[in-house]
Motif scaffolding. Structure first.
Motif, short mmCIF file in Angstrom:
data_model
loop_
_atom_site.label_atom_id
_atom_site.label_comp_id
_atom_site.label_asym_id
_atom_site.label_seq_id
_atom_site.Cartn_x
_atom_site.Cartn_y
_atom_site.Cartn_z
N GLY A 136 -7.34 1.59 -4.24
CA GLY A 136 -8.05 0.59 -3.33
C GLY A 136 -9.38 0.66 -3.85
O GLY A 136 -9.89 1.35 -4.35
N ARG B 129 -3.39 -5.08 -7.70
CA ARG B 129 -4.38 -5.67 -6.68
C ARG B 129 -4.13 -5.48 -5.21
O ARG B 129 -4.89 -5.12 -4.69
N ARG B 130 -2.71 -5.52 -4.90
CA ARG B 130 -2.43 -5.08 -3.45
C ARG B 130 -1.94 -3.61 -3.49
O ARG B 130 -1.58 -3.18 -4.46
N ASP C 103 -1.09 7.42 1.55
CA ASP C 103 -2.56 6.83 1.21
C ASP C 103 -3.55 8.01 0.97
O ASP C 103 -3.57 9.02 1.90
N1 CTP Z 1 -4.51 0.86 -2.07
C1 CTP Z 1 -3.95 1.10 -3.51
N2 CTP Z 1 -3.98 -0.03 -4.22
C2 CTP Z 1 -4.59 -1.33 -3.62
C3 CTP Z 1 -5.01 -1.28 -2.42
C4 CTP Z 1 -4.87 -0.06 -1.57
O1 CTP Z 1 -3.70 2.17 -3.97
N3 CTP Z 1 -4.44 -2.44 -4.24
C5 CTP Z 1 -4.46 2.29 -1.42
C6 CTP Z 1 -5.93 2.67 -1.22
O2 CTP Z 1 -6.61 3.52 -2.19
C7 CTP Z 1 -5.90 3.66 0.23
C8 CTP Z 1 -4.36 3.14 0.71
O3 CTP Z 1 -3.76 2.20 -0.32
O4 CTP Z 1 -5.48 5.17 -0.25
C9 CTP Z 1 -4.61 2.35 1.80
O5 CTP Z 1 -5.57 1.37 1.80
P1 CTP Z 1 -6.83 0.90 2.53
O6 CTP Z 1 -7.36 2.15 3.44
O7 CTP Z 1 -7.03 -0.47 2.78
O8 CTP Z 1 -8.13 1.48 1.28
P2 CTP Z 1 -8.73 0.14 0.38
O9 CTP Z 1 -7.85 -0.84 0.13
O10 CTP Z 1 -9.47 1.01 -0.55
O11 CTP Z 1 -10.12 -0.31 1.55
P3 CTP Z 1 -10.33 -1.61 1.68
O12 CTP Z 1 -9.24 -2.49 2.50
O13 CTP Z 1 -11.47 -1.50 2.90
O14 CTP Z 1 -10.98 -2.21 0.44
#
Ligand code: CTP
Ligand code: MG
Length: 228
Positions: free
Chosen positions: A11, A79-80, A104
């Motif tokens: 993320g 992306r997600r 996570d």
């Molecule tokens: N994650 C991921 N790939 C993505 C989105 C999220 O591997 N495309 C992972 C994040 O790195 C995190 C976990 O899923 O360890 C939970 O996501 P979140 O807490 O939402 O992290 P982020 O998406 O990085 O933060 P934000 O939504 O604030 O951008």
């Protein structure tokens, strides 16, 4: 008992608002990803850690995780969150029959007890989810008004690691992608198949680090933290 752990760390950490991806931010001298990975390294049931990181961070993550004694594979994510989990699932060895844990990296204070509890429950029941009791009263809202107050006794806040029999998780993900459904955790994909998900007690320390306030909270819990 042997499990594969997929650590999703790909993320961007938009709500954190830092200049680097969240998983690489420091918590008491160690990046979040390393802290989370060390817990899985210490868990006797885990035989392989798959770290899923942002494109461009693969080499950095390999270096960071080089001190682990468990085997490590690092790949770039999507992306997600679910796209990143899918990339991780592709790294699970063919014919693997044990449980797969998805965690996570943003939950760096996960402990070995929880990892082992989830692994055991996933082996016994096929799907396991750590849950914390909900302390706030939760309302269903629509257009700025309260529609309903939910019965708190029936609610739980989902954490990770979530554990599944490998074939069940693959089927659940295939169905979610086929049906073009976005899921925010693995259990949601498994629930859609009608499979039973066993609940295990979560850990209050295993909170997801989302904002700078969460990071400050985690810092304050570390040994040696200076308390105001
Ligand atoms: N994650 C991921 N790939 C993505 C989105 C999220 O591997 N495309 C992972 C994040 O790195 C995190 C976990 O899923 O360890 C939970 O996501 P979140 O807490 O939402 O992290 P982020 O998406 O990085 O933060 P934000 O939504 O604030 O951008
Ligand atoms: Mg996110």
């Amino acid at each position: 008992m042997s499990a594969v752990a997929i650590l999703v760390a790909a993320g961007r950490g938009e709500r954190m608002g830092a200049d680097r991806p969240k998983a690489f931010l420091d918590l008491g001298g160690q990046p979040l990803l390393l802290r989370a990975a060390r817990a899985f390294d210490d868990a006797p049931s885990v035989q392989l850690v798959v770290a899923v990181v942002p494109e461009g961070e693969v080499e950095a993550a390999r270096g960071l995780l080089s001190s682990l004694t468990t085997s490590v594979t690092v790949v770039s994510g999507g992306r997600r969150r679910q796209d990143s989990v899918l990339e991780g699932l592709k790294q699970v060895p063919d014919g693997f029959e044990g449980p797969v844990l998805v965690h996570d990296a943003a939950r760096p204070l996960v402990d070995v007890r929880l990892i082992e509890d989830v692994t055991r429950a996933a082996e016994e029941d096929g799907a396991a989810l750590p849950v914390l009791p909900v302390v706030d009263t939760i309302k269903r809202l629509r257009e700025g008004r309260v529609v309903e107050t939910l019965d708190r006794e029936e609610l739980g806040a989902a954490q990770t690691p979530q554990g599944f029999r490998f074939d069940l998780l693959v089927s659940a993900y295939e169905a979610a992608f086929r049906d073009r459904v976005t899921v925010t955790d693995e259990a949601t994909a498994v629930e859609r198949l009608g499979a039973r998900v066993q609940v295990v007690p979560g850990s209050p320390l295993n909170r997801k680090i989302t904002t700078p306030e969460d990071l400050a909270w985690a810092e304050s819990l570390l040994p040696g933290a200076v308390r105001a």
